[in-house]
Motif scaffolding. Structure first.
Motif, PDB file in Angstrom:
ATOM      1  N   UNK A 147     -63.525  11.223 -31.090  1.00  0.00           N
ATOM      2  CA  UNK A 147     -61.888  10.933 -31.240  1.00  0.00           C
ATOM      3  C   UNK A 147     -61.012  11.819 -31.407  1.00  0.00           C
ATOM      4  N   UNK A 148     -61.827  12.446 -32.705  1.00  0.00           N
ATOM      5  CA  UNK A 148     -60.747  14.063 -33.350  1.00  0.00           C
ATOM      6  C   UNK A 148     -60.601  14.564 -32.400  1.00  0.00           C
ATOM      7  N   UNK A 149     -61.936  14.952 -31.533  1.00  0.00           N
ATOM      8  CA  UNK A 149     -62.535  16.018 -30.410  1.00  0.00           C
ATOM      9  C   UNK A 149     -61.536  15.756 -29.225  1.00  0.00           C
ATOM     10  N   UNK A 150     -61.336  14.520 -28.434  1.00  0.00           N
ATOM     11  CA  UNK A 150     -60.676  14.234 -27.731  1.00  0.00           C
ATOM     12  C   UNK A 150     -58.864  14.312 -28.167  1.00  0.00           C
ATOM     13  N   UNK A 151     -58.360  14.539 -29.445  1.00  0.00           N
ATOM     14  CA  UNK A 151     -57.193  14.327 -30.018  1.00  0.00           C
ATOM     15  C   UNK A 151     -56.983  15.986 -29.445  1.00  0.00           C
ATOM     16  N   UNK A 152     -57.836  16.693 -29.932  1.00  0.00           N
ATOM     17  CA  UNK A 152     -57.257  17.735 -29.524  1.00  0.00           C
ATOM     18  C   UNK A 152     -57.418  18.201 -28.365  1.00  0.00           C
ATOM     19  N   UNK A 153     -57.974  17.753 -27.700  1.00  0.00           N
ATOM     20  CA  UNK A 153     -58.041  18.467 -26.376  1.00  0.00           C
ATOM     21  C   UNK A 153     -56.650  17.819 -26.006  1.00  0.00           C
ATOM     22  N   UNK A 154     -56.312  16.682 -26.139  1.00  0.00           N
ATOM     23  CA  UNK A 154     -55.122  16.326 -25.353  1.00  0.00           C
ATOM     24  C   UNK A 154     -54.063  17.237 -25.868  1.00  0.00           C
ATOM     25  N   UNK A 155     -54.526  18.179 -27.468  1.00  0.00           N
ATOM     26  CA  UNK A 155     -53.317  18.804 -27.951  1.00  0.00           C
ATOM     27  C   UNK A 155     -53.209  19.858 -26.596  1.00  0.00           C
ATOM     28  N   UNK A 156     -54.728  20.804 -26.760  1.00  0.00           N
ATOM     29  CA  UNK A 156     -54.423  21.911 -25.619  1.00  0.00           C
ATOM     30  C   UNK A 156     -54.005  21.060 -24.218  1.00  0.00           C
ATOM     31  N   UNK A 157     -54.265  20.083 -24.106  1.00  0.00           N
ATOM     32  CA  UNK A 157     -54.106  19.933 -22.408  1.00  0.00           C
ATOM     33  C   UNK A 157     -52.344  20.812 -22.375  1.00  0.00           C
ATOM     34  N   UNK A 158     -51.540  19.382 -23.904  1.00  0.00           N
ATOM     35  CA  UNK A 158     -50.222  19.675 -23.731  1.00  0.00           C
ATOM     36  C   UNK A 158     -49.423  20.415 -23.885  1.00  0.00           C
ATOM     37  N   UNK A 159     -49.871  21.811 -24.648  1.00  0.00           N
ATOM     38  CA  UNK A 159     -50.145  23.084 -25.138  1.00  0.00           C
ATOM     39  C   UNK A 159     -49.944  24.310 -23.980  1.00  0.00           C
ATOM     40  N   UNK A 160     -50.974  24.108 -22.857  1.00  0.00           N
ATOM     41  CA  UNK A 160     -51.396  24.368 -22.229  1.00  0.00           C
ATOM     42  C   UNK A 160     -51.125  24.362 -20.987  1.00  0.00           C
ATOM     43  N   UNK A 161     -49.886  23.162 -20.860  1.00  0.00           N
ATOM     44  CA  UNK A 161     -49.763  22.723 -19.595  1.00  0.00           C
ATOM     45  C   UNK A 161     -51.365  22.123 -18.086  1.00  0.00           C
ATOM     46  N   UNK A 162     -52.261  21.770 -19.412  1.00  0.00           N
ATOM     47  CA  UNK A 162     -53.327  22.143 -18.284  1.00  0.00           C
ATOM     48  C   UNK A 162     -53.029  20.505 -17.721  1.00  0.00           C
ATOM     49  N   UNK A 163     -53.444  20.044 -16.233  1.00  0.00           N
ATOM     50  CA  UNK A 163     -53.704  18.564 -16.340  1.00  0.00           C
ATOM     51  C   UNK A 163     -55.372  18.240 -16.439  1.00  0.00           C
ATOM     52  N   UNK A 164     -56.457  18.561 -16.218  1.00  0.00           N
ATOM     53  CA  UNK A 164     -57.866  18.537 -16.401  1.00  0.00           C
ATOM     54  C   UNK A 164     -58.110  19.760 -17.165  1.00  0.00           C
ATOM     55  N   UNK A 165     -60.186  19.206 -17.762  1.00  0.00           N
ATOM     56  CA  UNK A 165     -60.243  20.819 -17.892  1.00  0.00           C
ATOM     57  C   UNK A 165     -60.947  22.322 -17.659  1.00  0.00           C
ATOM     58  N   UNK A 166     -60.792  21.488 -16.382  1.00  0.00           N
ATOM     59  CA  UNK A 166     -60.769  22.777 -15.128  1.00  0.00           C
ATOM     60  C   UNK A 166     -59.888  24.065 -15.279  1.00  0.00           C
ATOM     61  N   UNK A 167     -58.868  23.157 -15.557  1.00  0.00           N
ATOM     62  CA  UNK A 167     -57.774  23.740 -15.674  1.00  0.00           C
ATOM     63  C   UNK A 167     -57.107  24.478 -17.506  1.00  0.00           C
TER      64      UNK A 167
END
Length: 183
Positions: A147-167
């Motif tokens: 869950x913590x990993x997913x929280x970090x991933x969501x923050x990264x997606x927001x900070x970089x304006x990325x839609x998914x892991x590929x982006x």
């Protein structure tokens, strides 16, 4: 599906599976998705005749650690197997072009983003995402919960304006935040 029935019969699971996309009963994309959910430690390399960007992106989004075409040089296949077996990802030039095209067609980067906005922990998570690790694998490696990993991933997606892991991966590579060890 016969693939999963046969997998249950083996004494030792394989480290790397070569996966075709065009298979009877369940295509390679769905098979890869199911395989990665049931056995996240098994690495998958797509070896297929499908050169369309949508196939490449779908395989990567569903957990493929590499993507090659059936007409690839045998030495490239060996190189990809070795890299993936060592925990790396293997994206050749054509695969990276597909990722870049997908990124350009669907994503816009956040122009106000500054690399320093990524925390040290987020950078660790980002590096492991770029190595095609699952949230569970990242959690184990960093000694944090999924869950913590997913929280970090969501923050990264927001900070970089990325839609998914590929982006997210493409963004990290475009800014040289992470490096692929081998191509």
């Amino acid at each position: 599906v016969d693939f999963f029935k046969q997998l249950k019969k083996v004494d030792k699971l394989p480290n790397v599976v070569l996966m075709d996309i065009g298979m009877p009963e369940m295509n390679g994309i769905k098979t890869t998705e199911k395989l990665k959910k049931e056995h996240p430690d098994i690495k998958v390399i797509a070896v297929t005749m499908h050169e369309d960007d949508s196939y490449i992106i779908s395989m990567i989004e569903n957990g493929a650690n590499g993507y090659l075409f059936k007409n690839s040089d045998p030495q490239e296949l060996i190189k990809a197997i070795r890299a993936v077996n060592e925990g790396e990802i293997y994206y050749n030039k054509r695969t990276l072009e597909a990722i870049r095209a997908n990124l350009m067609s669907t994503e816009t980067f956040n122009p106000d983003f500054k690399e320093t906005e990524i925390s040290q922990r987020e950078m660790s998570v980002l590096k492991l995402i770029c190595e095609a690790k699952t949230a569970e694998e990242i959690g184990i490696e960093l000694n944090i919960s999924r869950r913590t990993v997913e929280a970090h991933r969501r923050k990264l997606l927001l900070k970089t304006s990325s839609r998914n892991n590929i982006a997210l991966v493409a963004y990290a590579f475009s800014l040289n935040l992470v490096q692929i060890k081998r191509l």
